[in-house]
Every structure is written in C-alpha cells, then in structure tokens.
Design a protein around this motif. Structure first.
Motif, PDB file in Angstrom:
ATOM      1  N   HIS A  40     -34.924 102.685   2.462  1.00 25.20           N
ATOM      2  CA  HIS A  40     -34.991 103.616   3.717  1.00 25.20           C
ATOM      3  C   HIS A  40     -34.710 105.050   3.075  1.00 25.20           C
ATOM      4  O   HIS A  40     -33.630 105.604   3.465  1.00 25.20           O
ATOM      5  CB  HIS A  40     -33.717 102.981   4.622  1.00 25.20           C
ATOM      6  CG  HIS A  40     -34.114 101.745   5.054  1.00 25.20           C
ATOM      7  ND1 HIS A  40     -35.365 101.354   5.540  1.00 25.20           N
ATOM      8  CD2 HIS A  40     -33.284 100.475   5.155  1.00 25.20           C
ATOM      9  CE1 HIS A  40     -34.974  99.980   5.989  1.00 25.20           C
ATOM     10  NE2 HIS A  40     -34.208  99.606   5.719  1.00 25.20           N
ATOM     11  N   LEU A  43     -35.523 110.276   5.654  1.00 26.23           N
ATOM     12  CA  LEU A  43     -36.671 111.140   6.283  1.00 26.23           C
ATOM     13  C   LEU A  43     -36.457 112.788   5.939  1.00 26.23           C
ATOM     14  O   LEU A  43     -35.517 113.156   5.681  1.00 26.23           O
ATOM     15  CB  LEU A  43     -36.759 110.914   7.876  1.00 26.23           C
ATOM     16  CG  LEU A  43     -37.068 109.448   8.246  1.00 26.23           C
ATOM     17  CD1 LEU A  43     -36.909 109.328   9.972  1.00 26.23           C
ATOM     18  CD2 LEU A  43     -38.400 109.066   7.794  1.00 26.23           C
ATOM     19  N   LEU A  82     -31.943 106.585   6.781  1.00 29.28           N
ATOM     20  CA  LEU A  82     -33.301 107.634   7.243  1.00 29.28           C
ATOM     21  C   LEU A  82     -32.735 109.008   7.405  1.00 29.28           C
ATOM     22  O   LEU A  82     -33.504 109.908   7.216  1.00 29.28           O
ATOM     23  CB  LEU A  82     -34.013 106.948   8.388  1.00 29.28           C
ATOM     24  CG  LEU A  82     -34.760 105.635   8.002  1.00 29.28           C
ATOM     25  CD1 LEU A  82     -35.404 105.232   9.401  1.00 29.28           C
ATOM     26  CD2 LEU A  82     -35.659 105.883   7.002  1.00 29.28           C
ATOM     27  N   ARG A 141     -39.239 100.084  10.166  1.00 27.68           N
ATOM     28  CA  ARG A 141     -40.572 100.115   9.489  1.00 27.68           C
ATOM     29  C   ARG A 141     -41.329 101.369  10.304  1.00 27.68           C
ATOM     30  O   ARG A 141     -42.062 102.016   9.476  1.00 27.68           O
ATOM     31  CB  ARG A 141     -41.510  98.828   9.721  1.00 27.68           C
ATOM     32  CG  ARG A 141     -42.600  98.728   8.925  1.00 27.68           C
ATOM     33  CD  ARG A 141     -42.824  97.194   8.474  1.00 27.68           C
ATOM     34  NE  ARG A 141     -42.844  96.376   9.661  1.00 27.68           N
ATOM     35  CZ  ARG A 141     -42.080  95.000   9.579  1.00 27.68           C
ATOM     36  NH1 ARG A 141     -41.428  94.690   8.540  1.00 27.68           N
ATOM     37  NH2 ARG A 141     -42.230  94.477  10.818  1.00 27.68           N
ATOM     38  N   GLU A 144     -39.790 104.800   9.490  1.00 29.33           N
ATOM     39  CA  GLU A 144     -40.082 105.161   8.056  1.00 29.33           C
ATOM     40  C   GLU A 144     -41.779 105.906   8.002  1.00 29.33           C
ATOM     41  O   GLU A 144     -41.856 106.570   7.106  1.00 29.33           O
ATOM     42  CB  GLU A 144     -40.189 103.996   7.092  1.00 29.33           C
ATOM     43  CG  GLU A 144     -38.772 103.137   7.125  1.00 29.33           C
ATOM     44  CD  GLU A 144     -38.414 103.245   5.721  1.00 29.33           C
ATOM     45  OE1 GLU A 144     -38.970 103.901   4.792  1.00 29.33           O
ATOM     46  OE2 GLU A 144     -37.302 102.562   5.443  1.00 29.33           O
ATOM     47  N   GLN A 485     -42.721 102.880   2.299  1.00 31.70           N
ATOM     48  CA  GLN A 485     -41.282 102.315   2.239  1.00 31.70           C
ATOM     49  C   GLN A 485     -40.840 102.047   0.835  1.00 31.70           C
ATOM     50  O   GLN A 485     -39.694 102.341   0.555  1.00 31.70           O
ATOM     51  CB  GLN A 485     -41.304 100.914   3.120  1.00 31.70           C
ATOM     52  CG  GLN A 485     -41.445 100.894   4.494  1.00 31.70           C
ATOM     53  CD  GLN A 485     -41.546  99.671   5.120  1.00 31.70           C
ATOM     54  OE1 GLN A 485     -40.636  98.921   5.493  1.00 31.70           O
ATOM     55  NE2 GLN A 485     -42.893  98.985   5.126  1.00 31.70           N
ATOM     56  N   ARG A 489     -43.645 109.029   1.039  1.00 36.32           N
ATOM     57  CA  ARG A 489     -44.302 109.291   2.220  1.00 36.32           C
ATOM     58  C   ARG A 489     -45.179 110.371   2.320  1.00 36.32           C
ATOM     59  O   ARG A 489     -45.942 110.767   3.139  1.00 36.32           O
ATOM     60  CB  ARG A 489     -43.153 109.501   3.461  1.00 36.32           C
ATOM     61  CG  ARG A 489     -42.342 108.226   3.539  1.00 36.32           C
ATOM     62  CD  ARG A 489     -41.603 108.686   4.763  1.00 36.32           C
ATOM     63  NE  ARG A 489     -40.461 107.563   4.981  1.00 36.32           N
ATOM     64  CZ  ARG A 489     -39.234 108.025   4.703  1.00 36.32           C
ATOM     65  NH1 ARG A 489     -38.858 108.995   4.223  1.00 36.32           N
ATOM     66  NH2 ARG A 489     -38.193 106.954   4.526  1.00 36.32           N
TER      67      ARG A 489
END
Ligand code: GCW
Length: 698
Positions: A40, A43, A82, A141, A144, A485, A489
């Motif tokens: 996690h 973001l 996140l 999920r 993410e 994950q 990303r």
C-alpha cells in the motif's frame, strides 16, 4: 478535517486478541519483499487527491464480528497507508464514510460482496463477514490502481468454492520442492508459540481469496494425526479462522497401522473405519471447522487401498464416511506405477475413469493440470471432462520444481490460463469442469524474508489465488495489478514489468522443453538439463523415456500408432492434435515422433527449429535482464538488485540448458548447427559431469 478516534482503543484490544498487532499497511522493514503485494505505497497526484477528498474526513464503523473487524481494520490501515499520513481512525457509525454491512441477506454467504459509492460514502455489503474482508482487499486493490473512490462499484463472488494451498512441508521443517528456505510452520514450538508469520500468511491468503490450507506434505507422516499435532493444528485453525481459512491435513492412508496399533489399514475392515471415525471425531472436537483430508494413495510408494486389493473409491469413501458432512476428502489422481508398462501419462485416466460415479458426495478428486507432472508445458489432463459424475479439482504447482526453482523468472498465470481455458470437448472448459470443486496450488511460501525466494515468485502465489477466485481474469490483468501493488505504479514501468511477466514462462519453455518436450530435467532434484539420463531402474523416471530421441528423430508418439494416449481426449480435441498439419507446434513432440530433418511450418527442419527455439528462449531472458536494468529508477534498490541477480542466474542457466541439450541431441544425430548459430562452448561430457547432489527441495 475531522478524524474520528473514538473506537481506536476498542480496535486495538480486538486486534490484540486476534494477534493482528503487526497488521500495519506499511511494511515493518521497507522493501525487503516481506509486505508482498500489500505494501500500500502512498498514492500520488490525482489519485491521492481524490482519495484524500473522499477519505479525508473519515471514519469507519467498527463491526463487532472478528472477521468484519479485520475487514474494517484492513481498509482503515490500507487507506491510511495510501494517503501516506496514517491518520484515519474509527468513529461512531453515523459518521462513517466506509460503511460495512456484513450480513446482507440479499448477498450469498460464500465471500461475495457488493461495493457502491457516492461522493461522501462507500457502502460495503456482504452476505457474511468474510465477504467484507474480501471487499476491503478488493477496494484497496482498485484504489491502488487509481480508481475513484466516489464512483467505485464492485460486485464479485467467488467462482469456485475451494481455493486452496497445498503445502509439501514436512514436520521437521524441510519443504519438498521448496525453494524459499525452510517451512513457515514451526511445528516444534506449536501450540505454545504462534509465529507472527502465521498471521501475516493468513492475511496475504485472504487478500486473494484463498480459503483452505493443507498444512503438510502429501507424502505424509502418520504422526501428524496424533493428539499432540491436533493441538498444534488447533492453534493454527483458531488463528486463521477470522481470515476465512480452514485447515486440512494430508492423511497417510496406513495411519491405523502406523500409529493406531491395528494390523491393517484395509478400508473395508470395520476396525479401520472405526479408527478413522474416532480420529475424525477427535479432530472435530478440537477444530469444529476442520476442512478434511488430502490423500496421496498408491502413488510413488505411498500406501493406499490397493495394498489390500481395494479401489481408490473404497479408500476415499471410507474416509469420507468418517468425516461425514463435516468435511471433504480430497483424493489425488496423481498415480502411476512401476509395474505398469503403459504410457505413464495414460495411467491416471485408466485408473480413475472406471470409478466415475462411485465416489461419495464429499469426495473430490484432485487432478494435476497436465497428465505428467507440472512440466513447463503440458496439454490439459484428459481426466478433465471424463468423470462427469465426480467433482474434480484442479491442482497446479506454484512452487517451480520444473521451471527453474526460485531463481528463474516464470510467471505462471499464462500456464494455468492455458489449461483453465482449454475446451475439453466434454461439457466445457477445464475451468467450467472444476468450478463446482475448486483449485489447489502447491505452495511456494517459505521462511525466506520475501516469502517465496524471489520477488517475482510472489506473483505466482497471487495469481493462483486470483484465478481460483475468478478463472476468467486475464493473465495480463493479474500481472499488471500485482506489479502495481508490488513494485511501482509508473505506467511505462508497469508496461515493461507486465510484458516481462507475460513472456517469462514461454521463455522457460523454449530454453528447457521446446516444441512439446517434457521431463528432460536432471534426475531427482530436477535442477538443470539431463536429457541423457537413461539408466534409472524405473523406465518412467528417465528423461529418455519422455523424449525418445535417437539418430532418426525425437518425440513421444501418442497417436494410435504409438501409445494411443490421444484417444483419452474427446474426439474433436484428439483429432486436432493427431494431425501433424493442425497440431499446435507447442505440443508437437508431446504427441508425435518427428524426424530431425522433417520440415516445420516455418520452413526450417526440426533440428534447425529446435536450435531456433533454444536461442529464442535465451534471447528472451537476455531481454528481460536488459528491461529490468532500465527499470532501476522505478524500483527500490534492494529488490531491484535481488531481481537483477536472479536474472543473471537465469541468463547463465538458460544458456546451460540450450548448450547441454543441443550437445546431447547432436551426439545422437551428428548434424551440424545451422549456419550462424552460437557454437556450443563445452563438450557433452562436460555437461554430463556436472552434479548437484545438494540442490534444494528434494
Ligand atoms: O512432482 C512430483 C514431485 C514429488 C511430489 C509428487 C506429487 C510430493 O517430484 O516431489 O511429491 O510430484 O505430486 O505427489
């Protein structure tokens, strides 16, 4: 921002009671792989802003069921991680932005869930608490991967009821075909000591929907059925119950003799049946939701009902009666005999098809993906579709016994998909045939810090769970979501990693067993090439039994002219593979014997085609290594280096496979390498001299 803290203490108490204190979204030690796909990582950019806008003022209800509490905790910690600020707490239900209803009568109780969202609220509904836990993982999920929490909608249900791992772990800590250290099970210190790893393991399994674990090797020790082991197993069962995981035991069929003081283990002997009945009662008194027994019988030296002239059905049904409606007997179809001179790949079908309809309702027959033994490529097992009156379960091998152990990168999603998507011609695809039962995967988790011996092998554990949940998921989607994950990303980096993963198994096939070859690994440990091995007592343990190469040609004729194995498939499937003009070249030498100089569709001779395949495999590994180097800016240093080192091993070993195999084939036919081909650096004798008695996993 209003951040509820009201129930944090209650949660801490509950978490403590469940042993989940270390369930933080952020890994204990950053980026050593321990956190698996549950890192996690915070973001960034728009995705962060969206989630912050949604969850910034939040609170989550804290349900009082232990599994539902885990679901809420998982989501809270995940969203927190996140957001990168670790600040979301729990509050009164009226304040909830994430609202759980884990008892929705409109939804099935098998783990199904529904998620609906609007700008201020996400509603998570399930028919049972385990559905809420699966939903939390599914939401994370999706987040993410950049999903907008204000519009997130999910509606999922497991396709298969049993989604299981089979551990080939021995009670002394050695793992048969294990390449990730010792066993994760510390039997010696159980039940008093429960390693935190047991909780983290259950959590990882639940995150991909795995709901059953066979804790010991199918080559089982009878003493694991003794009272002292039942106490140990109970501690695990209690710890895993909130995660929706039931425990199963591999049962040694001769246990009534081995540990029960009886003179026989004959399944039709009333004293034997009574012994198993009492054993089952003893287990259920300790573990009311015990899953049942997995049995390897009359295979590779294991005891079984045939020792007493009884059938597999006699043996399975006796155990099934002992369990009653409390549990399931999973009976393996992986059988072949030294005394049987028919094609080894035909023996399971021959033994089991006549028993169709004779198994009790709570028996499942577990069938390996292919008719031989977890090779880099095999056609699907002909038993799928051939036993319409019996529940059949799919068995895959997550640990890579025949695909380069932990050091070779081989993403197995495409391997399992090839089989699951195959149309049996007898009532559906393999996935449809096994859907009423489920899927079992031979686990690859061990005591290594990163669990699986290599970072990329985590993807195989992950993919196995995802496919058992939904076999329709494309391998590419699974690879991409796992990589997002697990690693990064960044979209371009993800493209590269996904492509590496998707091509990786094919690369292994090409440098180890091109064009339908199988079982040419060295003997015993199955490490490295050994196509020349031909002197083992049992014919069907020799690589030369499988490739049948000589000066004229190579391949196993399984047409009507040869072993006739093709006839075990539905006529339309068999017809496709029987015809050299229509056969998929990837299965060519599995079903046909072909002359070295025979022309292939490519225009090359078979010999030149084989050289081309080996070279393509080597080149694909080189390309993976190059691609990975270029990813350095996107991957944390520790894992980047670890993967790079494995790829270097794989580059060297792919060449070893190519060179040693070609040297051996060449020794049979004497043909030169095609013009321009890289010369073979050592002599065949040099390759044959290499021995590795210490190779792991034996
Ligand atoms: O793949 C083979 C392995 C054995 C294994 C056997 C089985 C547990 O080489 O180690 O035994 O299959 O599936 O029973």
């Amino acid at each position: 921002m209003m951040r509820g803290r009201g129930l944090v203490n209650r949660l801490a108490m509950l978490a403590g009671a469940l042993g989940v204190a270390a369930l933080a979204g952020a890994p204990v030690r950053a980026e050593d792989g321990y956190a698996l796909w549950l890192r996690h990582a915070p973001l960034e950019g728009e995705a962060l802003a969206r989630l912050d806008g949604f969850a910034g003022s939040v609170s989550i209800d804290l349900p009082d069921n232990p599994t539902a509490a885990l679901a809420a905790n998982e989501l809270r910690l995940g969203v927190d991680a996140l957001l990168g600020d670790g600040a979301i707490g729990f509050a009164e239900p009226s304040m909830a932005a994430f609202q759980f209803d884990c008892d929705d009568p409109a939804i099935a109780t098998d783990g199904a869930f529904r998620v609906t969202s609007d700008v201020s609220r996400m509603r998570i509904a399930a028919g049972a608490p385990i559905g809420c836990l699966y939903a939390s993982h599914a939401i994370l999920r999706a987040l993410e991967q950049g999903a907008d929490p204000a519009t997130l909608a999910l509606d999922e249900a497991p396709v298969m009821p049993l989604r299981m791992l089979n551990h080939w772990d021995n009670p002394d800590g050695h793992v048969e075909r294990g390449y990730a250290g010792r066993s994760i099970f510390d039997w010696w210190h159980l039940p008093e000591r429960l390693d935190q790893r047991m909780i983290d393991y259950a959590r990882a399994n639940a995150s991909v929907g795995i709901n059953g674990v066979v804790v010991n090797n199918v080559n089982a020790r009878a003493f694991m059925l003794e009272a002292r082991y039942i106490a140990k197993l109970k501690r695990l069962a209690d710890a895993w119950r909130p995660y929706g995981i039931r425990v199963y035991l591999s049962a040694r069929f001769s246990a009534p003799r081995d540990i029960g003081g009886l003179a026989t283990a004959d399944p039709l002997d009333p004293a034997v049946a009574a012994w198993w009945q009492a054993k089952a009662d003893e287990i259920y008194a300790a573990i009311p939701d015990f899953g049942g027994f997995l049995v390897k019988a009359n295979s590779e030296g294991q005891p079984g009902p045939q020792d007493y002239g009884r059938s597999h059905a006699d043996g399975a049904n006796m155990l099934a009666a002992a369990l009653g409606d409390r549990g399931t007997v999973i009976w393996r179809a992986f059988v072949y005999k030294a005394q049987d001179s028919t094609d080894r790949t035909m023996q399971a079908y021959a033994e089991f098809v006549p028993l169709d309809g004779q198994f009790a309702d709570n028996v499942i027959v577990q069938v390996k993906n292919g008719p031989l033994d977890f090779q880099p490529r095999e056609p699907f097992h002909p038993l799928f579709g051939a036993m319409p009156e019996t529940r059949l379960m799919f068995e895959g091998q997550i640990t890579k016994e025949y695909l380069g152990f932990a050091s070779h990168l081989a993403f197995l999603g495409p391997l399992w998909k090839d089989v699951l998507d195959a149309d049996t011609g007898r009532g559906g695809t393999v996935a449809q045939i096994v859907a009423p039962a489920g899927m079992a995967g031979v686990a690859n988790a061990g005591s290594d810090r990163n669990w699986t011996g290599s970072d990329f092998d985590q993807a195989n554990w992950y993919a196995f769970g995802r496919l058992a949940w939904n076999p329709a998921l494309p391998a590419e989607a699974i690879a991409r979501e796992w990589a997002a994950q697990t690693f990064t990303r960044d979209p371009q980096a993800l493209d590269t990693i996904t492509a590496m993963m998707l091509g990786s198994r094919e690369a292994v096939v090409r440098y180890m067993t091109p064009l339908g070859l199988a079982h040419v690994m060295d003997t015993g440990h199955h490490y490295g090439p050994g196509p020349w091995v031909c002197d083992l007592a049992r014919p069907d343990w020799n690589p030369c039994y499988y490739h049948r190469a000589d000066s004229e040609g190579i391949g196993f004729d399984r047409t009507a002219r040869g072993s006739g194995a093709l006839a075990q498939y539905a006529p339309q499937v068999a017809a496709r593979w029987a015809d050299l003009a229509t056969i998929d070249p990837r299965y060519l030498l599995w079903f046909h014997r072909v002359g070295w100089n025979q022309a292939m569709p490519s225009g090359r001779t078979l010999w030149a085609e084989m050289v081309h395949e080996y070279d393509a495999g080597v080149a694909a590994v080189d390309a993976m290594a190059r691609d990975w180097q270029a990813l350095a800016p996107h991957i944390d240093a520790q894992r980047h280096r670890a993967v790079a080192e494995n790829l270097a091993i794989q580059q060297a070993e792919a060449r070893w496979w190519r060179d040693a195999s070609l040297a051996y084939w060449q020794s049979l036919h004497g043909l030169a390498l095609p013009a321009g081909a890289t010369p073979i650096p050592e002599s065949l004798a040099d390759y044959q001299r290499r021995t590795f008695p210490e190779a792991p996993g034996q």
